[in-house]
Write a protein that holds these residues in place. Sequence first.
Motif, PDB file in Angstrom:
ATOM      1  N   PRO A 268       0.970  -1.183   0.142  1.00  0.00           N
ATOM      2  CA  PRO A 268      -0.112  -0.032   0.097  1.00  0.00           C
ATOM      3  C   PRO A 268       0.840   1.238  -0.107  1.00  0.00           C
ATOM      4  N   VAL A 269       1.200   1.952  -1.138  1.00  0.00           N
ATOM      5  CA  VAL A 269       2.101   2.994  -1.378  1.00  0.00           C
ATOM      6  C   VAL A 269       1.344   4.218  -1.211  1.00  0.00           C
ATOM      7  N   GLY A 270       0.495   4.680  -2.062  1.00  0.00           N
ATOM      8  CA  GLY A 270      -0.142   5.905  -2.202  1.00  0.00           C
ATOM      9  C   GLY A 270      -1.174   5.948  -1.265  1.00  0.00           C
ATOM     10  N   MET A 271      -1.462   6.803  -0.278  1.00  0.00           N
ATOM     11  CA  MET A 271      -2.407   7.078   0.743  1.00  0.00           C
ATOM     12  C   MET A 271      -2.839   8.484   0.802  1.00  0.00           C
ATOM     13  N   ASP A 272      -4.243   8.732   0.934  1.00  0.00           N
ATOM     14  CA  ASP A 272      -4.927  10.141   0.935  1.00  0.00           C
ATOM     15  C   ASP A 272      -6.074   9.976   1.522  1.00  0.00           C
ATOM     16  N   TRP A 273      -6.699  11.205   1.984  1.00  0.00           N
ATOM     17  CA  TRP A 273      -7.992  11.405   2.660  1.00  0.00           C
ATOM     18  C   TRP A 273      -8.980  11.788   1.893  1.00  0.00           C
ATOM     19  N   ALA A 274     -10.242  11.088   1.843  1.00  0.00           N
ATOM     20  CA  ALA A 274     -11.398  11.773   1.252  1.00  0.00           C
ATOM     21  C   ALA A 274     -11.920  12.694   2.070  1.00  0.00           C
ATOM     22  N   LYS A 275     -11.732  13.927   2.134  1.00  0.00           N
ATOM     23  CA  LYS A 275     -12.162  15.103   2.765  1.00  0.00           C
ATOM     24  C   LYS A 275     -13.476  15.116   3.255  1.00  0.00           C
ATOM     25  N   SER A 276     -14.638  14.748   2.446  1.00  0.00           N
ATOM     26  CA  SER A 276     -15.782  14.771   2.523  1.00  0.00           C
ATOM     27  C   SER A 276     -16.547  13.842   3.572  1.00  0.00           C
ATOM     28  N   THR A 277     -15.575  12.767   3.692  1.00  0.00           N
ATOM     29  CA  THR A 277     -15.926  11.666   4.539  1.00  0.00           C
ATOM     30  C   THR A 277     -14.866  11.527   5.879  1.00  0.00           C
ATOM     31  N   GLY A 278     -13.733  12.034   5.498  1.00  0.00           N
ATOM     32  CA  GLY A 278     -12.681  11.698   6.474  1.00  0.00           C
ATOM     33  C   GLY A 278     -12.045  10.385   6.403  1.00  0.00           C
ATOM     34  N   LYS A 279     -12.325   9.612   5.140  1.00  0.00           N
ATOM     35  CA  LYS A 279     -11.954   8.040   5.289  1.00  0.00           C
ATOM     36  C   LYS A 279     -10.634   8.171   4.714  1.00  0.00           C
ATOM     37  N   LEU A 280      -9.719   7.194   4.949  1.00  0.00           N
ATOM     38  CA  LEU A 280      -8.349   6.898   4.484  1.00  0.00           C
ATOM     39  C   LEU A 280      -8.701   5.976   3.304  1.00  0.00           C
ATOM     40  N   PRO A 359     -12.150  20.547 -13.870  1.00  0.00           N
ATOM     41  CA  PRO A 359     -13.498  20.567 -14.254  1.00  0.00           C
ATOM     42  C   PRO A 359     -14.230  19.935 -13.108  1.00  0.00           C
ATOM     43  N   ALA A 360     -15.551  19.799 -13.131  1.00  0.00           N
ATOM     44  CA  ALA A 360     -16.364  19.190 -11.707  1.00  0.00           C
ATOM     45  C   ALA A 360     -16.403  17.951 -11.822  1.00  0.00           C
ATOM     46  N   LYS A 361     -16.117  17.162 -13.144  1.00  0.00           N
ATOM     47  CA  LYS A 361     -16.048  15.818 -13.015  1.00  0.00           C
ATOM     48  C   LYS A 361     -14.904  15.483 -12.289  1.00  0.00           C
ATOM     49  N   TYR A 362     -13.755  16.109 -12.129  1.00  0.00           N
ATOM     50  CA  TYR A 362     -12.650  15.463 -11.468  1.00  0.00           C
ATOM     51  C   TYR A 362     -12.494  15.966  -9.921  1.00  0.00           C
ATOM     52  N   GLN A 363     -13.394  16.749  -9.380  1.00  0.00           N
ATOM     53  CA  GLN A 363     -13.296  17.421  -8.124  1.00  0.00           C
ATOM     54  C   GLN A 363     -13.685  16.151  -7.108  1.00  0.00           C
ATOM     55  N   GLY A 364     -12.962  16.022  -6.112  1.00  0.00           N
ATOM     56  CA  GLY A 364     -13.209  14.729  -5.324  1.00  0.00           C
ATOM     57  C   GLY A 364     -12.783  13.375  -5.655  1.00  0.00           C
ATOM     58  N   GLY A 365     -12.369  13.223  -6.992  1.00  0.00           N
ATOM     59  CA  GLY A 365     -12.101  11.888  -7.480  1.00  0.00           C
ATOM     60  C   GLY A 365     -10.473  11.796  -7.169  1.00  0.00           C
ATOM     61  N   ALA A 366     -10.275  10.407  -7.625  1.00  0.00           N
ATOM     62  CA  ALA A 366      -8.814   9.818  -7.411  1.00  0.00           C
ATOM     63  C   ALA A 366      -8.160   9.797  -8.590  1.00  0.00           C
ATOM     64  N   PHE A 367      -6.809  10.221  -8.333  1.00  0.00           N
ATOM     65  CA  PHE A 367      -5.646  10.065  -9.776  1.00  0.00           C
ATOM     66  C   PHE A 367      -4.693   8.991  -9.129  1.00  0.00           C
ATOM     67  N   ILE A 368      -4.391   8.038 -10.139  1.00  0.00           N
ATOM     68  CA  ILE A 368      -3.528   6.931  -9.498  1.00  0.00           C
ATOM     69  C   ILE A 368      -2.280   6.740 -10.566  1.00  0.00           C
ATOM     70  N   GLY A 369      -1.241   6.865 -10.182  1.00  0.00           N
ATOM     71  CA  GLY A 369      -0.042   6.605 -10.985  1.00  0.00           C
ATOM     72  C   GLY A 369       0.390   5.040 -11.184  1.00  0.00           C
ATOM     73  N   GLN A 370       0.207   4.709 -12.178  1.00  0.00           N
ATOM     74  CA  GLN A 370       0.378   3.253 -12.475  1.00  0.00           C
ATOM     75  C   GLN A 370       1.863   3.082 -13.133  1.00  0.00           C
ATOM     76  N   ASN A 390     -18.309  10.660  -5.752  1.00  0.00           N
ATOM     77  CA  ASN A 390     -19.127  11.730  -5.228  1.00  0.00           C
ATOM     78  C   ASN A 390     -19.344  11.204  -3.862  1.00  0.00           C
ATOM     79  N   ASN A 391     -19.323  12.491  -3.064  1.00  0.00           N
ATOM     80  CA  ASN A 391     -19.627  12.462  -1.569  1.00  0.00           C
ATOM     81  C   ASN A 391     -18.628  11.487  -1.019  1.00  0.00           C
ATOM     82  N   GLY A 392     -17.254  11.514  -1.696  1.00  0.00           N
ATOM     83  CA  GLY A 392     -16.371  10.659  -0.899  1.00  0.00           C
ATOM     84  C   GLY A 392     -16.352   9.122  -1.183  1.00  0.00           C
ATOM     85  N   LYS A 393     -17.300   8.805  -2.174  1.00  0.00           N
ATOM     86  CA  LYS A 393     -17.197   7.368  -2.679  1.00  0.00           C
ATOM     87  C   LYS A 393     -16.985   6.956  -4.075  1.00  0.00           C
TER      88      LYS A 393
END
Length: 445
Positions: A268-280, A359-370, A390-393
């Motif tokens: 598990p390398v990349g880690m981040d928080w979903a701010k809207s839910t507080g989930k790791l 753009p709105a589509k990307y806001q709150g979403g996850a970007f992953i480096g492969q 959407n809403n942290g999910k």
Amino acid sequence: MTTLKFYPAVLSLGLLAACGGPSKQEKAEAQANTPADTVATAATNVKLPEPYATESTTKRSKVIGWPQGKTPTVPAGFTIQEYAGNFQSPRWAYITPSGDVLIAEANTVPTTTKKKVTAALDLDPSKSLRETSANRITLLRDTNKDGKPDVRETFLANQSQPLGMLVLGQYFYVGNTDGVWRFPYQAGQTKITGKGEKILSLPKGGYNNHWTRNLLASPDGKKIYVSVGSGSNVMEHGAENEVRRANILEINPDGSGERVYASGLRNPVGMDWAKSTGKLWTAVNERDELGDELVPDYLTSVQEGAFYGWPYSYFGQHEDPRRKGERPDLVKKAVVPEVPLGPHTASLGLAIYDGQAFPAKYQGGAFIGQHGSWNRSAFSGYKVVFVPFNNGKPTGGMEDFVTGFIANEENKEVYGRPVGITEMPDGSLLVLDDAGEKVWRVVAM
């Protein structure tokens, strides 16, 4: 003194001998009985082939570097350009509270005679294995705000394969392969000058590139999360080699209070928080040598105290034949991750986008480096993908975002290999290309 709570999957195992692989007849039967289903875009619909439905294949990329004027490709409405270059394996980035960009430069180093010869003769075309590691952190500062750094300094040198970085309070933290260190830090300084202290020792190195140790602070700054990858592919070196590995650990800022926050996470390398839910959330690099389509890497929320399968099962309760029957209790409790990211993609970097510049589509979403495959007959990965939230999910499967790293698959040639993903204060995105030795910046037009 730090109190250790060991990885629950191995604490009571004692010493186990690695299981043998299947016979040729078993492999043939698996191939004949495997449906043509592939991984769907939602975890609940994932249908995986049987293990060994295809032969395990080695196909390593040959890094040729970026020609003058050549860049990766981004979707319409975005631009990408080189932010900085001339690094030695730039693998991870961190933005300080004052806006400086810190780049961790480190790579795999040889540990056996064979690998030392390979590295000395520059015989690894994928650029993963090198004779030496830079073992430094470089500071970049953009004083005139033109989108290009005009100050470049060695921020911290003589580290031990550094990756994760963190500013918390009056300290700068760095995740070296053998432990977490902290140094006195004041906002705006361009070089660490104070004496550091090792606040947490960690098991050094790991399987392939599993030497990386990422760091992430809790939103309230009271805890630090440390990612530690496995020491093997599927525990073939015994349980004692995996103590405190394949985990996300939680510690206090002074290094005390260590506990396993979640286990069974192979790398598990990349880690981040979903701010809207507080989930790791974390991106997990899964296991090898079960065939082309196994096992999918994945993006998952991290539940406190949960077990995610490694080494006994994958993607929930799919039991690994190499550890068959050993821990049915753990297989039964293995958590199913939310989003599959494709087999052998080496999904490592993760940034959950908090800005509003995209753009709105990307806001709150996850970007992953492969970072890209080596154990597959056709290349997978070698790109940055996006998962909408959407809403942290997550609301869908992954889609391509930054591509163009593969130059000529027939010749196994790639220009570079993306790893770390970091959001800038202005909402742009940094993509670290360790093999191409560049940092790219993606901007919305």
